[in-house]
Design a protein around this motif. Structure first.
Motif, PDB file in Angstrom:
ATOM      1  N   ARG A  48     -18.129 -86.517  20.318  1.00 27.77           N
ATOM      2  CA  ARG A  48     -19.099 -86.990  19.331  1.00 27.77           C
ATOM      3  C   ARG A  48     -19.441 -85.890  18.337  1.00 27.77           C
ATOM      4  NH1 ARG A  48     -20.317 -88.985  24.445  1.00 27.77           N
ATOM      5  NH2 ARG A  48     -21.444 -87.109  24.996  1.00 27.77           N
ATOM      6  N   TRP A  49     -18.719 -84.781  18.406  1.00 29.95           N
ATOM      7  CA  TRP A  49     -18.999 -83.637  17.554  1.00 29.95           C
ATOM      8  C   TRP A  49     -17.758 -83.323  16.739  1.00 29.95           C
ATOM      9  CZ3 TRP A  49     -18.893 -83.483  22.918  1.00 29.95           C
ATOM     10  CH2 TRP A  49     -20.100 -83.825  23.522  1.00 29.95           C
ATOM     11  N   SER A  50     -17.938 -82.765  15.558  1.00 34.44           N
ATOM     12  CA  SER A  50     -16.777 -82.437  14.730  1.00 34.44           C
ATOM     13  C   SER A  50     -16.174 -81.090  15.097  1.00 34.44           C
ATOM     14  CB  SER A  50     -17.155 -82.450  13.247  1.00 34.44           C
ATOM     15  OG  SER A  50     -18.156 -81.499  12.985  1.00 34.44           O
ATOM     16  N   ARG A  51     -16.983 -80.197  15.678  1.00 37.96           N
ATOM     17  CA  ARG A  51     -16.502 -78.854  15.992  1.00 37.96           C
ATOM     18  C   ARG A  51     -17.153 -78.370  17.282  1.00 37.96           C
ATOM     19  NH1 ARG A  51     -13.970 -75.183  12.835  1.00 37.96           N
ATOM     20  NH2 ARG A  51     -14.253 -76.533  11.064  1.00 37.96           N
ATOM     21  N   LEU A  52     -16.356 -77.689  18.100  1.00 37.60           N
ATOM     22  CA  LEU A  52     -16.853 -77.006  19.279  1.00 37.60           C
ATOM     23  C   LEU A  52     -16.897 -75.524  18.958  1.00 37.60           C
ATOM     24  CD1 LEU A  52     -17.571 -76.750  22.326  1.00 37.60           C
ATOM     25  CD2 LEU A  52     -15.105 -76.601  22.757  1.00 37.60           C
ATOM     26  N   VAL A  53     -18.057 -74.909  19.149  1.00 41.10           N
ATOM     27  CA  VAL A  53     -18.224 -73.477  18.905  1.00 41.10           C
ATOM     28  C   VAL A  53     -18.536 -72.814  20.247  1.00 41.10           C
ATOM     29  CG1 VAL A  53     -19.553 -71.707  17.695  1.00 41.10           C
ATOM     30  CG2 VAL A  53     -19.105 -73.914  16.582  1.00 41.10           C
ATOM     31  N   ILE A  54     -17.688 -71.860  20.629  1.00 42.80           N
ATOM     32  CA  ILE A  54     -17.896 -71.106  21.867  1.00 42.80           C
ATOM     33  C   ILE A  54     -18.199 -69.670  21.477  1.00 42.80           C
ATOM     34  CG2 ILE A  54     -16.919 -70.359  24.062  1.00 42.80           C
ATOM     35  CD1 ILE A  54     -14.933 -72.741  23.793  1.00 42.80           C
ATOM     36  N   ASN A  55     -19.434 -69.250  21.697  1.00 39.71           N
ATOM     37  CA  ASN A  55     -19.848 -67.861  21.468  1.00 39.71           C
ATOM     38  C   ASN A  55     -19.861 -67.180  22.831  1.00 39.71           C
ATOM     39  OD1 ASN A  55     -20.385 -68.326  18.684  1.00 39.71           O
ATOM     40  ND2 ASN A  55     -22.300 -69.307  19.278  1.00 39.71           N
ATOM     41  N   ILE A  56     -19.101 -66.109  22.971  1.00 33.71           N
ATOM     42  CA  ILE A  56     -18.964 -65.464  24.270  1.00 33.71           C
ATOM     43  C   ILE A  56     -19.128 -63.957  24.123  1.00 33.71           C
ATOM     44  CG2 ILE A  56     -16.445 -65.450  24.096  1.00 33.71           C
ATOM     45  CD1 ILE A  56     -16.429 -66.049  27.161  1.00 33.71           C
ATOM     46  N   ASN A  57     -19.813 -63.334  25.057  1.00 31.89           N
ATOM     47  CA  ASN A  57     -20.214 -61.933  24.962  1.00 31.89           C
ATOM     48  C   ASN A  57     -19.069 -60.961  25.304  1.00 31.89           C
ATOM     49  OD1 ASN A  57     -20.280 -62.699  27.724  1.00 31.89           O
ATOM     50  ND2 ASN A  57     -21.536 -60.925  28.198  1.00 31.89           N
ATOM     51  N   LEU A  58     -17.911 -61.145  24.744  1.00 29.62           N
ATOM     52  CA  LEU A  58     -16.769 -60.270  24.994  1.00 29.62           C
ATOM     53  C   LEU A  58     -16.411 -59.519  23.724  1.00 29.62           C
ATOM     54  CD1 LEU A  58     -14.545 -62.793  26.975  1.00 29.62           C
ATOM     55  CD2 LEU A  58     -16.237 -61.198  27.884  1.00 29.62           C
ATOM     56  N   ARG A  59     -15.920 -58.284  23.883  1.00 27.16           N
ATOM     57  CA  ARG A  59     -15.518 -57.491  22.708  1.00 27.16           C
ATOM     58  C   ARG A  59     -14.198 -57.965  22.121  1.00 27.16           C
ATOM     59  NH1 ARG A  59     -15.635 -51.365  24.163  1.00 27.16           N
ATOM     60  NH2 ARG A  59     -13.919 -52.144  25.382  1.00 27.16           N
ATOM     61  N   GLY A  60     -13.401 -58.612  22.929  1.00 30.07           N
ATOM     62  CA  GLY A  60     -12.115 -59.132  22.488  1.00 30.07           C
ATOM     63  C   GLY A  60     -11.623 -60.134  23.511  1.00 30.07           C
ATOM     64  N   LEU A  61     -10.542 -60.814  23.193  1.00 31.10           N
ATOM     65  CA  LEU A  61      -9.956 -61.775  24.122  1.00 31.10           C
ATOM     66  C   LEU A  61      -8.517 -61.375  24.389  1.00 31.10           C
ATOM     67  CD1 LEU A  61     -11.087 -65.176  22.572  1.00 31.10           C
ATOM     68  CD2 LEU A  61     -11.826 -64.237  24.769  1.00 31.10           C
ATOM     69  N   GLU A  62      -8.216 -61.064  25.636  1.00 29.06           N
ATOM     70  CA  GLU A  62      -6.806 -60.899  25.983  1.00 29.06           C
ATOM     71  C   GLU A  62      -6.144 -62.262  25.862  1.00 29.06           C
ATOM     72  OE1 GLU A  62      -4.168 -59.780  29.852  1.00 29.06           O
ATOM     73  OE2 GLU A  62      -5.902 -58.513  29.429  1.00 29.06           O
ATOM     74  N   SER A  63      -6.858 -63.287  26.324  1.00 29.82           N
ATOM     75  CA  SER A  63      -6.371 -64.649  26.131  1.00 29.82           C
ATOM     76  C   SER A  63      -7.518 -65.635  26.306  1.00 29.82           C
ATOM     77  CB  SER A  63      -5.256 -64.988  27.125  1.00 29.82           C
ATOM     78  OG  SER A  63      -5.779 -65.101  28.428  1.00 29.82           O
ATOM     79  N   VAL A 133     -10.829 -78.158  29.452  1.00 29.30           N
ATOM     80  CA  VAL A 133     -10.952 -76.974  30.290  1.00 29.30           C
ATOM     81  C   VAL A 133     -10.733 -75.770  29.387  1.00 29.30           C
ATOM     82  CG1 VAL A 133      -9.936 -75.689  32.212  1.00 29.30           C
ATOM     83  CG2 VAL A 133     -10.138 -78.185  32.342  1.00 29.30           C
ATOM     84  N   VAL A 134     -11.595 -74.774  29.521  1.00 29.98           N
ATOM     85  CA  VAL A 134     -11.494 -73.535  28.751  1.00 29.98           C
ATOM     86  C   VAL A 134     -11.438 -72.385  29.758  1.00 29.98           C
ATOM     87  CG1 VAL A 134     -12.572 -72.057  27.014  1.00 29.98           C
ATOM     88  CG2 VAL A 134     -12.870 -74.542  26.893  1.00 29.98           C
ATOM     89  N   GLU A 135     -10.459 -71.479  29.571  1.00 23.97           N
ATOM     90  CA  GLU A 135     -10.352 -70.279  30.411  1.00 23.97           C
ATOM     91  C   GLU A 135     -10.254 -69.073  29.517  1.00 23.97           C
ATOM     92  OE1 GLU A 135      -6.783 -71.150  32.539  1.00 23.97           O
ATOM     93  OE2 GLU A 135      -7.791 -72.460  33.978  1.00 23.97           O
ATOM     94  N   TRP A 136     -10.896 -67.956  29.919  1.00 24.79           N
ATOM     95  CA  TRP A 136     -10.847 -66.753  29.098  1.00 24.79           C
ATOM     96  C   TRP A 136     -10.656 -65.520  29.970  1.00 24.79           C
ATOM     97  CZ3 TRP A 136     -15.299 -69.757  29.478  1.00 24.79           C
ATOM     98  CH2 TRP A 136     -16.327 -69.224  30.267  1.00 24.79           C
ATOM     99  N   VAL A 137     -10.057 -64.505  29.344  1.00 23.66           N
ATOM    100  CA  VAL A 137      -9.878 -63.200  29.971  1.00 23.66           C
ATOM    101  C   VAL A 137     -10.161 -62.147  28.904  1.00 23.66           C
ATOM    102  CG1 VAL A 137      -8.272 -61.620  31.113  1.00 23.66           C
ATOM    103  CG2 VAL A 137      -8.102 -64.078  31.532  1.00 23.66           C
ATOM    104  N   ASP A 138     -11.098 -61.253  29.202  1.00 23.83           N
ATOM    105  CA  ASP A 138     -11.394 -60.111  28.339  1.00 23.83           C
ATOM    106  C   ASP A 138     -10.330 -59.056  28.603  1.00 23.83           C
ATOM    107  OD1 ASP A 138     -12.639 -58.296  26.683  1.00 23.83           O
ATOM    108  OD2 ASP A 138     -14.386 -58.001  27.950  1.00 23.83           O
ATOM    109  N   PHE A 139     -10.195 -58.106  27.697  1.00 22.85           N
ATOM    110  CA  PHE A 139      -9.327 -56.964  27.957  1.00 22.85           C
ATOM    111  C   PHE A 139      -9.902 -56.162  29.106  1.00 22.85           C
ATOM    112  CE2 PHE A 139      -8.125 -58.060  23.690  1.00 22.85           C
ATOM    113  CZ  PHE A 139      -6.755 -57.870  23.707  1.00 22.85           C
ATOM    114  N   TYR A 140      -9.074 -55.408  29.796  1.00 16.38           N
ATOM    115  CA  TYR A 140      -9.528 -54.573  30.907  1.00 16.38           C
ATOM    116  C   TYR A 140     -10.676 -53.691  30.451  1.00 16.38           C
ATOM    117  CZ  TYR A 140      -9.531 -51.373  34.821  1.00 16.38           C
ATOM    118  OH  TYR A 140      -9.911 -50.629  35.903  1.00 16.38           O
ATOM    119  N   ARG A 141     -11.751 -53.680  31.212  1.00 15.90           N
ATOM    120  CA  ARG A 141     -12.957 -52.956  30.805  1.00 15.90           C
ATOM    121  C   ARG A 141     -12.902 -51.535  31.291  1.00 15.90           C
ATOM    122  NH1 ARG A 141     -17.824 -57.087  30.734  1.00 15.90           N
ATOM    123  NH2 ARG A 141     -16.691 -58.848  29.990  1.00 15.90           N
TER     124      ARG A 141
END
Length: 141
Positions: A48-63, A133-141
Motif C-alpha cells: 500500500r506504499w510507493s516506497r520502502l525506506v530502510i534506515n539502518i545504523n551501519l557505516r556500510g553494507l557488505e551486502s 525478506v531483507v538480510e544485511w551484513v555490515d563490513f567486518y567491524r
C-alpha cells in the motif's frame, strides 16, 4: 489507501526496529547490534506504499538482499567512496543470470550514506507481493 503497518519479525532478538508511514513511504528505522541480521515482513496484500525506506545504523553494507515474490535485489555500499556500488537484480525466470540495474531506472533502489548510517530506498509500487525478506551484513567491524 490503507495505512495499516506490516507485520515484522527480526531475525535477531537484540536488534530493534521502529516502523512509521511518512507520506506514501513505509519507513523502517533499524538498529542492528551485531551488523548482521534481517527481517521478515508481511502485509497480506499488494503493498500500500510507493516506497520502502530502510534506515539502518551501519557505516556500510557488505551486502543487502531483498527477496519479494519473483524479485531478488542485492547490493552493497563500501565504507569509502573509492569503489563503485554494485546494483543487481534477478527474477526467478532468470535463474542463473544476474543483470545490472540501471541506477536511473524507475525500479532502481537508492542507497544513501548518512551520518546515522545507511538509507536504502526501494520503489515498491506495483509489486504484486504480500511480503518480503531483507538480510544485511555490515563490513567486518
Amino acid at each position: 489507501m490503507s495505512q495499516l503497518l506490516p507485520t515484522l519479525r527480526l531475525s535477531r532478538s537484540e536488534d530493534r526496529i521502529d516502523t512509521s508511514i511518512r507520506g506514501s513511504n513505509l519507513v523502517l528505522d533499524v538498529e542492528s547490534v551485531s551488523g548482521i541480521g534481517g527481517l521478515r515482513m508481511t502485509w497480506g496484500q499488494s503493498p500500500r506504499w510507493s516506497r520502502l525506506v530502510i534506515n539502518i545504523n551501519l557505516r556500510g553494507l557488505e551486502s543487502m538482499k531483498v527477496v519479494a515474490g519473483n524479485r531478488q535485489l542485492r547490493f552493497s555500499l563500501p565504507y569509502g567512496d573509492r569503489y563503485p556500488t554494485p546494483w543487481e537484480i534477478r527474477h526467478s525466470k532468470d535463474v542463473d543470470a544476474w543483470r545490472p540495474l540501471l541506477k536511473e531506472g524507475v525500479e532502481a533502489p537508492r542507497i544513501l550514506r548518512r551520518a546515522s548510517g545507511v538509507s536504502v530506498q526501494l520503489p515498491i509500487d506495483g509489486w504484486d507481493v504480500d511480503g518480503m525478506v531483507v538480510e544485511w551484513v555490515d563490513f567486518y567491524r
